[in-house]
Design an enzyme around this catalytic site. Sequence first.
Site, PDB file in Angstrom:
ATOM      1  N   ASP A   1     -10.545   3.358   4.286  1.00 50.52           N
ATOM      2  CA  ASP A   1     -10.929   1.945   4.214  1.00 50.52           C
ATOM      3  C   ASP A   1     -12.448   1.770   4.234  1.00 50.52           C
ATOM      4  OD1 ASP A   1      -9.136  -0.063   3.752  1.00 50.52           O
ATOM      5  OD2 ASP A   1      -8.404  -0.169   5.822  1.00 50.52           O
TER       6      ASP A   1
ATOM      7  N   LYS B   1       0.843  -1.193   0.000  1.00 55.18           N
ATOM      8  CA  LYS B   1       0.000   0.000   0.000  1.00 55.18           C
ATOM      9  C   LYS B   1       0.883   1.250   0.000  1.00 55.18           C
ATOM     10  CE  LYS B   1      -3.773  -2.449   2.243  1.00 55.18           C
ATOM     11  NZ  LYS B   1      -4.517  -2.754   3.482  1.00 55.18           N
TER      12      LYS B   1
ATOM     13  N   GLN C   1      -4.508  -0.977   9.650  1.00 55.95           N
ATOM     14  CA  GLN C   1      -4.305  -2.323   9.094  1.00 55.95           C
ATOM     15  C   GLN C   1      -4.732  -3.369  10.125  1.00 55.95           C
ATOM     16  OE1 GLN C   1      -3.141  -3.062   5.901  1.00 55.95           O
ATOM     17  NE2 GLN C   1      -3.712  -5.148   6.443  1.00 55.95           N
TER      18      GLN C   1
END
Length: 554
Positions: free
Chosen positions: A377, A310, A354
């Site tokens: 997200d 990412k 994460q």
Amino acid sequence: MIGAPGREVVKALLPGLRRRFDVHLVVCNAENSAGGYGVTRDSGTALIAAGCDALTGGNHLWDRREGAAYIAEEPRLVRPANLPEGTPGEGWRVFRASDGTAVGVVNLLGRVFMREADCPFRTADRVLGALREKCKVVLVDFHAETTAEKMAMGWHLDGRVSALLGTHTHIQTADDRVLPGGTACLSDAGMTGGFDSVIGMDRQAALQRFLTLLPGKLTPSDGDLRLNGALVTVDHATGRALAIRRLEIPYAPAVSGGGARLLRGDEPALSVRLAARAEVERLRARGVTPALALVSVGEDPASRIYLKRKGEACAEVGIEARRVTLPAGTETHAVVERVRALGEDPALHGILVQLPLAPPAAAQAVLEAVPPGKDVDGFHPVNVGRLAAGLPGFVPCTPRGILELLRYHQVPLAGRHAVVLGRSNIVGRPLAALLSRKGVDCTVTLGHSASGPALRALAADADLLVCAIGRPEMVTADWVKPGATVVDVGIHRVAAPDSRTGHRLCGDVEAASVALVAGALTPVPGGVGPMTVAMVAANTVLAAEGAFAPSVAS
Ligand code: NDP
């Protein structure tokens, strides 16, 4: 036949080829079948199980010490005949084709630019003498480096064998022909495996070996899989070849007669990143440098890889990615405080947490600490709710990536029955919401672990089957309606004792069997994964543009 990728191609395509061409005997050069080097009991057995009748070898046959006993014992394996007395195994054997024809299979090594071996020409003469009374049809696999030596062998054997097929260079030659005496010849049959490679092995590592002259490790490539070979038609009464045809068949993309179109993610992911880069340039011209915080707690090995990817995708498009790593054991309130502080930092446009978080940190409280306007997200309840209500907001990266992948590959969705296996907040549930949105218009069934045995029948009714269950290769061909599009979200590292690394990557879908039934299939790796990563960058750009503000700002 190169390593696990090559075996996968053989397993997937050979049954269909046998049927389509009414093949009576399949001979496969197996010397690179175990991780690209040598043969082992596992790799040889897998090829035989996939439909190969005879295996041949070459100079790399003994690269695996554990394969020696197998080479000595396996009655379907033929090793080079022109080796010293006492070498384990047999240099020629007689096989029974499925129509009952006796077929002699001979394996020979060339001597030009190869290790020393006995004269292959005189060995061939001796072997043919021994085969004379046993069979009329004979196939020779001549494993040699140079075209000249192979052509010379063709003329030497013309009229005495049915086919002389070269192997070893891995590059198929275009000289297939039947010589005047009735011997079908092809200087090199090519290779079955990944063509995005240097003769079947990972191209970066191979290139490094040439650049540095250091003995770097090579692993088989799984990019651009293809089957190479030759189809020889023989008059079994005389042993004369009637025809030879080279085969070069891509595995997955548009294989006629039963292969799924491969819906790769790398191209659409690149296109998403390029679009993001153009937006970033516009933002930077206005004095805005998009910035993303990548927050993690603890050192989960898989998370480390995802964060790296990412971060790289962000850097590529011009987003500043800031890693915020908290040690394992950090309490929930401390993680929440840190995330709130990042939320208040005006220089940061996006925050990505994460998962999983190392205990005792509780994910939900942390996700709720991310301001909805920075929630790239899309896991904050505000964004979850907006998605459910069909309102603008951040859409989780994997579902958004899947939708974009399907759009890029022009998979029709409106009015189609989509079955999503898995109801996680990260993949299944938001994807079901997206697919059933106005404008996308699928009819959606959402399955989960409590769906019971009925789930398979529901899946087999799907036009679009999305598998996000986290179970390696659980979805097999019998779950799939012929012609359906299958999206494999799962990613697993499973043991593969005969590969060089000792493991291989697979998805929730058994690709080899499903590819024979499905109309289209996303590969693992190289399917959904790159799309997820690209969407992190795309969502961060939206955040920097304030795309959903003020609706999701607080
Ligand atoms: P979760 O474990 O959070 O969810 C799995 C879902 O599958 C649950 O809803 C579960 O049901 C359901 N399930 C489990 N077993 C069965 C079964 N036997 N039959 C039917 N349903 C079952 O996984 P994620 O959604 O986070 O991820 C799924 C997979 O996708 C994983 O392999 C993950 O690594 C991968 N992944 C890949 C990404 C990518 O970018 N390629 C991104 C995210 C995930 P229940 O709710 O009843 O427990």
